[in-house]
Enzyme design. Structure first.
Site, PDB file in Angstrom:
ATOM      1  N   HIS A 121      31.626  30.887  43.425  1.00 19.99           N
ATOM      2  CA  HIS A 121      32.971  30.346  43.701  1.00 19.99           C
ATOM      3  C   HIS A 121      33.939  31.508  43.925  1.00 19.99           C
ATOM      4  O   HIS A 121      33.835  32.547  43.270  1.00 19.99           O
ATOM      5  CB  HIS A 121      33.442  29.478  42.524  1.00 19.99           C
ATOM      6  CG  HIS A 121      34.664  28.687  42.845  1.00 19.99           C
ATOM      7  ND1 HIS A 121      35.917  29.258  42.848  1.00 19.99           N
ATOM      8  CD2 HIS A 121      34.834  27.396  43.207  1.00 19.99           C
ATOM      9  CE1 HIS A 121      36.806  28.329  43.198  1.00 19.99           C
ATOM     10  NE2 HIS A 121      36.164  27.185  43.410  1.00 19.99           N
ATOM     11  N   GLU A 123      36.838  32.035  42.981  1.00 21.87           N
ATOM     12  CA  GLU A 123      37.560  32.501  41.779  1.00 21.87           C
ATOM     13  C   GLU A 123      36.679  33.445  40.969  1.00 21.87           C
ATOM     14  O   GLU A 123      37.172  34.400  40.365  1.00 21.87           O
ATOM     15  CB  GLU A 123      38.015  31.286  40.949  1.00 21.87           C
ATOM     16  CG  GLU A 123      39.218  30.607  41.602  1.00 21.87           C
ATOM     17  CD  GLU A 123      39.367  29.127  41.299  1.00 21.87           C
ATOM     18  OE1 GLU A 123      38.734  28.624  40.353  1.00 21.87           O
ATOM     19  OE2 GLU A 123      40.132  28.473  42.031  1.00 21.87           O
ATOM     20  N   GLU A 190      34.358  26.716  51.378  1.00 26.80           N
ATOM     21  CA  GLU A 190      35.658  26.637  50.723  1.00 26.80           C
ATOM     22  C   GLU A 190      36.554  27.778  51.215  1.00 26.80           C
ATOM     23  O   GLU A 190      36.542  28.879  50.623  1.00 26.80           O
ATOM     24  CB  GLU A 190      35.485  26.744  49.208  1.00 26.80           C
ATOM     25  CG  GLU A 190      34.658  25.628  48.606  1.00 26.80           C
ATOM     26  CD  GLU A 190      35.089  25.346  47.174  1.00 26.80           C
ATOM     27  OE1 GLU A 190      35.428  24.188  46.894  1.00 26.80           O
ATOM     28  OE2 GLU A 190      35.105  26.271  46.353  1.00 26.80           O
ATOM     29  N   SER A 235      41.595  21.805  48.682  1.00 30.00           N
ATOM     30  CA  SER A 235      42.664  20.797  48.763  1.00 30.00           C
ATOM     31  C   SER A 235      42.183  19.473  49.371  1.00 30.00           C
ATOM     32  O   SER A 235      42.946  18.792  50.055  1.00 30.00           O
ATOM     33  CB  SER A 235      43.872  21.344  49.528  1.00 30.00           C
ATOM     34  OG  SER A 235      44.433  22.434  48.811  1.00 30.00           O
TER      35      SER A 235
HETATM   36  C1  PEP Z   1      37.641  24.469  44.292  1.00 33.48           C
HETATM   37  O1  PEP Z   1      38.202  25.412  43.754  1.00 33.48           O
HETATM   38  O2  PEP Z   1      36.406  24.353  44.267  1.00 33.48           O
HETATM   39  C2  PEP Z   1      38.479  23.491  44.967  1.00 33.48           C
HETATM   40  C3  PEP Z   1      37.949  22.808  45.923  1.00 33.48           C
HETATM   41  O3  PEP Z   1      39.791  23.404  44.543  1.00 33.48           O
HETATM   42  P1  PEP Z   1      40.956  22.453  45.111  1.00 33.48           P
HETATM   43  O4  PEP Z   1      40.332  21.125  45.478  1.00 33.48           O
HETATM   44  O5  PEP Z   1      41.912  22.312  43.970  1.00 33.48           O
HETATM   45  O6  PEP Z   1      41.537  23.129  46.285  1.00 33.48           O
END
Ligand code: PEP
Length: 276
Positions: A121, A123, A190, A235
């Site tokens: 991920h 993060e 993502e 999002s």
């Molecule tokens: C994520 O961090 O995997 C994610 C999809 O976050 P968000 O839906 O809040 O953008």
């Protein structure tokens, strides 16, 4: 009847129906997912309430990825309520065991009922210095043990502005899948600029990128790439999920913020299921 036999029959019936209505066979084989990434949110009481409220739909696979300390109670909540919900972790270590303070191994995750694990991920790439090499080690360890990795890839805003998206994604994929021959994994596209910002990609933009990702997977794994589910994350919410799920190369969504409210998440499950 044993659960695995029931699931096997269910899948056979579904594939037969999908093929009889003319769906492309590879699309019919591909599973659709709605996956929740709770990140570092929810306590025990809140997770119990969430599992009580969640309503599944046979057309999509629902997977919840709670923080590590909530994995085992979540497994018990799911069993208690006999819901068809998969359980996933948000991270795993590449070693089988050893002196790695604070880490969790693949077998520990399986011990508490996990079938899936998010790997790489953005993060964790940002805060825990994960890179394509560590991602690859984790992916191999997970696949070896039978856990399904959800491999996250995505470009930053700067990389997008410099038109480097395809180059970045291709490098992340070939790094994560170096010497991997199995296709038993999920990819989550993502874009970093869309995560938690409320600024999702459009479904058309995402479809274009997903088709590119599938072409890279085909170069790496041949025709098996057609079986790999590629999810969109960033999002995603109840307003845009149907658009994403209606695209031919978008096989569901990975959801952060919008997965925390069971009502919103339920709505997303039902909306995505309608597009299958
Ligand atoms: C994520 O961090 O995997 C994610 C999809 O976050 P968000 O839906 O809040 O953008």
């Amino acid at each position: 009847m044993e659960e695995s036999i029931k699931n096997y029959i269910k899948n056979l019936v579904r594939t037969a129906i999908e093929q009889s209505v003319g769906t492309h066979p590879s699309m019919a084989r591909r599973k659709k997912y709605v996956i929740a990434n709770w990140k570092m949110n929810k306590n025990l009481a809140e997770s119990a309430e969430f599992f009580q409220k969640i309503i599944c739909n046979d057309a999509v696979s629902v997977v919840i990825c709670p923080p590590t300390q909530l994995l085992y109670p979540s497994h018990l909540f799911i069993k208690q309520q006999s819901k068809e919900i998969g359980l996933g972790a948000q991270n795993v270590h590449w070693a089988e065991k050893g002196a790695y303070t604070g880490e969790t191994s693949v077998s520990m995750l399986q011990d508490v009922g996990c079938e899936y694990v998010i790997i790489g991920h953005s993060e964790r790439r940002q805060y825990a210095a994960e890179d394509d090499e560590t991602v690859c080690r984790k992916v191999k360890q997970a696949i070896k043990a039978g856990l399904i990795p959800i491999i996250c890839i995505g470009e930053s805003l700067k990389q997008k502005q410099l038109s480097q998206t395809e180059h970045v994604l291709s490098a992340q994929l070939s790094g994560a899948l170096k010497d991997v021959t199995s296709s038993r994994f999920i990819v989550a596209y993502e874009p970093i600029w869309a995560i938690g910002t409320g600024q999702s990609a459009t479904a058309e933009q995402a479809q274009q990128i997903h088709a590119f990702i599938r072409s890279v997977l085909t170069q790496l794994l041949g025709q098996n790439a057609e079986d790999i589910s590629i999810l969109y994350g960033g999002s995603a919410n109840e307003k845009n999920v149907a658009d994403f799920c209606s695209m031919p190369d978008i096989d569901g969504v990975l959801v952060g913020g919008a997965s925390l409210d069971p009502r919103t998440f339920n709505e997303m499950i039902q909306l995505c299921a309608k597009e299958v």
